[in-house]
Design a protein around this motif. Structure first.
Motif, PDB file in Angstrom:
ATOM      1  N   ALA A  82       0.829  -1.210   0.000  1.00  0.00           N
ATOM      2  CA  ALA A  82       0.000   0.000   0.000  1.00  0.00           C
ATOM      3  C   ALA A  82       0.864   1.262   0.000  1.00  0.00           C
ATOM      4  N   LEU A  83       1.945   1.247   0.790  1.00  0.00           N
ATOM      5  CA  LEU A  83       2.856   2.393   0.830  1.00  0.00           C
ATOM      6  C   LEU A  83       3.490   2.624  -0.533  1.00  0.00           C
ATOM      7  N   TYR A  84       3.973   1.543  -1.164  1.00  0.00           N
ATOM      8  CA  TYR A  84       4.650   1.679  -2.446  1.00  0.00           C
ATOM      9  C   TYR A  84       3.673   2.138  -3.534  1.00  0.00           C
ATOM     10  N   THR A  85       2.455   1.638  -3.481  1.00  0.00           N
ATOM     11  CA  THR A  85       1.442   2.031  -4.464  1.00  0.00           C
ATOM     12  C   THR A  85       1.106   3.504  -4.329  1.00  0.00           C
ATOM     13  N   GLN A  86       0.937   3.967  -3.092  1.00  0.00           N
ATOM     14  CA  GLN A  86       0.598   5.375  -2.874  1.00  0.00           C
ATOM     15  C   GLN A  86       1.732   6.286  -3.311  1.00  0.00           C
ATOM     16  N   ARG A  87       2.961   5.914  -3.008  1.00  0.00           N
ATOM     17  CA  ARG A  87       4.105   6.724  -3.401  1.00  0.00           C
ATOM     18  C   ARG A  87       4.270   6.765  -4.921  1.00  0.00           C
ATOM     19  N   ALA A  88       4.028   5.635  -5.561  1.00  0.00           N
ATOM     20  CA  ALA A  88       4.250   5.554  -7.010  1.00  0.00           C
ATOM     21  C   ALA A  88       3.149   6.218  -7.809  1.00  0.00           C
ATOM     22  N   PHE A  89       1.894   6.028  -7.401  1.00  0.00           N
ATOM     23  CA  PHE A  89       0.776   6.463  -8.240  1.00  0.00           C
ATOM     24  C   PHE A  89      -0.051   7.588  -7.628  1.00  0.00           C
ATOM     25  N   GLY A  90       0.008   7.746  -6.306  1.00  0.00           N
ATOM     26  CA  GLY A  90      -0.684   8.858  -5.666  1.00  0.00           C
ATOM     27  C   GLY A  90      -2.188   8.866  -5.853  1.00  0.00           C
ATOM     28  N   LYS A  91      -2.783   7.695  -6.031  1.00  0.00           N
ATOM     29  CA  LYS A  91      -4.232   7.576  -6.217  1.00  0.00           C
ATOM     30  C   LYS A  91      -4.821   6.849  -5.010  1.00  0.00           C
ATOM     31  N   PRO A  92      -5.473   7.571  -4.100  1.00  0.00           N
ATOM     32  CA  PRO A  92      -5.978   6.940  -2.874  1.00  0.00           C
ATOM     33  C   PRO A  92      -6.893   5.740  -3.125  1.00  0.00           C
ATOM     34  N   PHE A  93      -7.768   5.832  -4.125  1.00  0.00           N
ATOM     35  CA  PHE A  93      -8.671   4.716  -4.385  1.00  0.00           C
ATOM     36  C   PHE A  93      -7.890   3.479  -4.834  1.00  0.00           C
ATOM     37  N   PHE A  94      -6.912   3.678  -5.705  1.00  0.00           N
ATOM     38  CA  PHE A  94      -6.096   2.561  -6.185  1.00  0.00           C
ATOM     39  C   PHE A  94      -5.305   1.955  -5.035  1.00  0.00           C
ATOM     40  N   THR A  95      -4.767   2.817  -4.167  1.00  0.00           N
ATOM     41  CA  THR A  95      -4.028   2.335  -3.002  1.00  0.00           C
ATOM     42  C   THR A  95      -4.924   1.500  -2.106  1.00  0.00           C
ATOM     43  N   PHE A  96      -6.160   1.982  -1.897  1.00  0.00           N
ATOM     44  CA  PHE A  96      -7.109   1.221  -1.084  1.00  0.00           C
ATOM     45  C   PHE A  96      -7.390  -0.148  -1.687  1.00  0.00           C
ATOM     46  N   MET A  97      -7.595  -0.198  -2.990  1.00  0.00           N
ATOM     47  CA  MET A  97      -7.914  -1.478  -3.631  1.00  0.00           C
ATOM     48  C   MET A  97      -6.743  -2.455  -3.537  1.00  0.00           C
ATOM     49  N   VAL A  98      -5.521  -1.941  -3.626  1.00  0.00           N
ATOM     50  CA  VAL A  98      -4.349  -2.808  -3.451  1.00  0.00           C
ATOM     51  C   VAL A  98      -4.306  -3.333  -2.016  1.00  0.00           C
ATOM     52  N   ALA A  99      -4.524  -2.441  -1.041  1.00  0.00           N
ATOM     53  CA  ALA A  99      -4.523  -2.862   0.362  1.00  0.00           C
ATOM     54  C   ALA A  99      -5.643  -3.867   0.623  1.00  0.00           C
ATOM     55  N   PHE A 100      -6.812  -3.632   0.044  1.00  0.00           N
ATOM     56  CA  PHE A 100      -7.936  -4.541   0.240  1.00  0.00           C
ATOM     57  C   PHE A 100      -7.665  -5.891  -0.428  1.00  0.00           C
ATOM     58  N   THR A 101      -6.979  -5.865  -1.567  1.00  0.00           N
ATOM     59  CA  THR A 101      -6.602  -7.115  -2.240  1.00  0.00           C
ATOM     60  C   THR A 101      -5.656  -7.931  -1.374  1.00  0.00           C
ATOM     61  N   VAL A 102      -4.702  -7.254  -0.736  1.00  0.00           N
ATOM     62  CA  VAL A 102      -3.788  -7.947   0.184  1.00  0.00           C
ATOM     63  C   VAL A 102      -4.584  -8.586   1.322  1.00  0.00           C
ATOM     64  N   MET A 103      -5.547  -7.825   1.869  1.00  0.00           N
ATOM     65  CA  MET A 103      -6.375  -8.357   2.945  1.00  0.00           C
ATOM     66  C   MET A 103      -7.157  -9.590   2.480  1.00  0.00           C
ATOM     67  N   CYS A 104      -7.734  -9.494   1.282  1.00  0.00           N
ATOM     68  CA  CYS A 104      -8.515 -10.613   0.744  1.00  0.00           C
ATOM     69  C   CYS A 104      -7.646 -11.844   0.510  1.00  0.00           C
ATOM     70  N   SER A 105      -6.395 -11.625   0.109  1.00  0.00           N
ATOM     71  CA  SER A 105      -5.489 -12.769  -0.076  1.00  0.00           C
ATOM     72  C   SER A 105      -5.246 -13.470   1.255  1.00  0.00           C
ATOM     73  N   GLY A 106      -5.204 -12.698   2.332  1.00  0.00           N
ATOM     74  CA  GLY A 106      -5.065 -13.305   3.654  1.00  0.00           C
ATOM     75  C   GLY A 106      -6.288 -14.132   4.023  1.00  0.00           C
ATOM     76  N   LEU A 107      -7.459 -13.632   3.661  1.00  0.00           N
ATOM     77  CA  LEU A 107      -8.694 -14.359   3.965  1.00  0.00           C
ATOM     78  C   LEU A 107      -8.803 -15.649   3.160  1.00  0.00           C
ATOM     79  N   THR A 108      -8.476 -15.576   1.866  1.00  0.00           N
ATOM     80  CA  THR A 108      -8.550 -16.797   1.053  1.00  0.00           C
ATOM     81  C   THR A 108      -7.494 -17.810   1.491  1.00  0.00           C
ATOM     82  N   SER A 109      -6.327 -17.315   1.896  1.00  0.00           N
ATOM     83  CA  SER A 109      -5.281 -18.211   2.397  1.00  0.00           C
ATOM     84  C   SER A 109      -5.728 -18.887   3.686  1.00  0.00           C
ATOM     85  N   ALA A 110      -6.319 -18.114   4.609  1.00  0.00           N
ATOM     86  CA  ALA A 110      -6.814 -18.684   5.863  1.00  0.00           C
ATOM     87  C   ALA A 110      -7.944 -19.674   5.603  1.00  0.00           C
TER      88      ALA A 110
END
Length: 448
Positions: A82-110
């Motif tokens: 999320a930090l790298y996405t925000q620094r690179a692209f500066g788009k809060p919505f895109f950063t949120f979706m990347v962070a949410f995708t990471v969270m979802c990967s944790g849920l599917t893994s669990a």
């Protein structure tokens, strides 16, 4: 979206993790459900040459690991992708979706881990409906999470040693088989090419599935603020961690194929247990099953804790409805975040088996890895005052392309995987939209 770095004046985290602890933490994060539960599914995709997709997955993982090393040594802060996405692209919505995708990967893994808990490993002790056991297990994890389970790095090392001991046992069985002339070496070169797509689909599909076994190293970048001299220690720790786990995985894959027919591995939700039973040495199958349950359960607990804390953090940043960040004043745990992620996990458990959930995890993280590799290239224009690790430009380019290929339909991935991932991301979109609407209403109500 609020800044992802701590504000000036805030108390910094204690840098308590040295180089050895960091390596063990990374190894512990990677080991777990993937190799213990999905080895058989990978065999079903590729055939007896089970070690090949693990080797290919290692190559792709190490490319992205190198990109993560450049970014974590350049920006030694928590928040990861999320930090790298925000620094690179500066788009809060895109950063949120990347962070949410990471969270979802944790849920599917669990959820994949929960399905594995309810499979053949547990059946060494009791025979119960797998789906029921999986749901009860996730509820038990939620209860532990609510009580405030403290997962320190040193505790993680204990579980890592247990997980690693089980895999080293499998390798020892393989060595014994080779020395005594056991097994069927001819299986090691068999590749199934009968299905549509032939060799390409067999390699891509099996590699995409095997990649699930390598996820976890990306979580370590969230420990950057608690690591001593991260610019020096992270490169060595991540590369050693990935190399150690890859070596073990490939040896485990060779042993599995050498001793157990592909058809048997394919049908088992506890494939390594089949290896122990066929190994020709005296080792109690129930003891190995207990080791496997500990390994898989630890993966689920870590992922569910990560997911609930990420929801809490997003709520505190006012990116999702603030109610999701409510903390129980007695337990000091994010109870609403725990309930929300547990509900999603139960829904996921009900939608698929270990293979489909593991494949969904790999797909989600491959999408994130594509973004991270591109972020490396975008952030080359951003200079920092301190020295940091820098990879050749070809590395993130190759990492992005290969991650994108493995995330694409070229792998022959079932449609249900894309549907499951899409529904999860729609949940994130709905949360974002609901929060945006509430903030708009609040702003309108406070306007003169």
């Amino acid at each position: 979206m609020a800044p992802l770095e701590p504000e000036a004046g805030n108390v910094s985290l204690k840098r308590a993790i040295g180089p050895k602890l960091l390596i063990l933490f990374i190894v512990g994060d990677i080991l777990g459900t993937g190799v213990y539960a999905l080895t058989g599914s990978v065999a079903g995709e590729i055939g007896g040459a089970l070690w090949v997709p693990f080797l290919f997955a290692f190559v792709i993982a190490v490319l992205t690991a190198m990109s993560y090393v450049e970014l974590v040594t350049k920006y030694p802060k928590a928040a990861g992708a999320a930090l790298y996405t925000q620094r690179a692209f500066g788009k809060p919505f895109f950063t949120f979706m990347v962070a949410f995708t990471v969270m979802c990967s944790g849920l599917t893994s669990a959820s994949a881990a929960a399905r594995a808990i309810g499979g053949d490993y547990l059946r060494e002790f009791v025979t119960t409906p797998g789906l029921l056991v999986s749901i009860l297990f996730i509820l038990a994890v939620a209860a532990l999470n609510y009580r405030g389970v403290s997962e320190s790095v040193k505790t993680n090392i204990v579980f890592t040693l247990i997980e690693l001991s089980g895999l080293l046992l499998i390798v020892a069985i393989g060595v014994y088989a080779v020395l005594t002339g056991g097994g069927e070496p001819s299986r090691l070169t068999e590749i199934h090419t009968e299905e549509a797509g032939g060799l390409m689909y067999a390699l891509l599909g099996s590699t995409a599935l095997a990649f699930f076994a390598f996820v976890g190293f990306e979580d370590s970048v969230n420990m950057a603020e608690e690591t001593q001299d991260p610019s020096r220690n992270f490169p060595r720790a991540i590369f050693l961690g990935v190399a150690i786990t890859s070596t073990v995985y490939i040896l485990v894959a060779i042993t599995s194929s050498l001793l157990v027919p592909t058809a048997v591995l394919k049908e088992s939700s506890g494939p390594l247990l089949e290896v122990v039973k066929a190994g020709g040495i005296t080792f109690p199958p129930q003891l190995f099953a207990a080791i496997a349950v500990v390994a898989v359960a630890n993966s689920a607990l870590i992922n569910m804790m990560m997911a609930s804390r990420l929801v809490y953090g997003l709520a505190n940043e006012r990116v999702v409805p603030s109610g999701l960040g409510w903390v129980d004043p007695r337990r000091r745990t994010p109870v609403i975040g725990i309930l929300f992620t547990t509900a999603l996990a139960i829904a996921l458990i009900s939608t698929g088996e270990i293979r489909g959930l593991g494949d969904t995890t790999a797909f989600l993280l491959l999408c994130v890895f594509t973004v991270v590799n591109v972020a490396v290239l975008v952030l080359r224009k951003d200079r920092v005052a301190h020295q940091h690790f820098r990879v050749p430009t070809a590395v993130p380019v190759a990492g992005a392309v290969l991650a994108l290929v493995l995330a694409s339909p070229l792998t022959g991935r079932p449609v249900e995987v894309y549907v499951r991932a899409g529904v999860l991301l729609l949940v994130g979109l709905a949360l974002w939209a609901a929060n945006w609407a509430v903030l708009r209403l609040q702003a309108g109500a406070s306007a003169p």
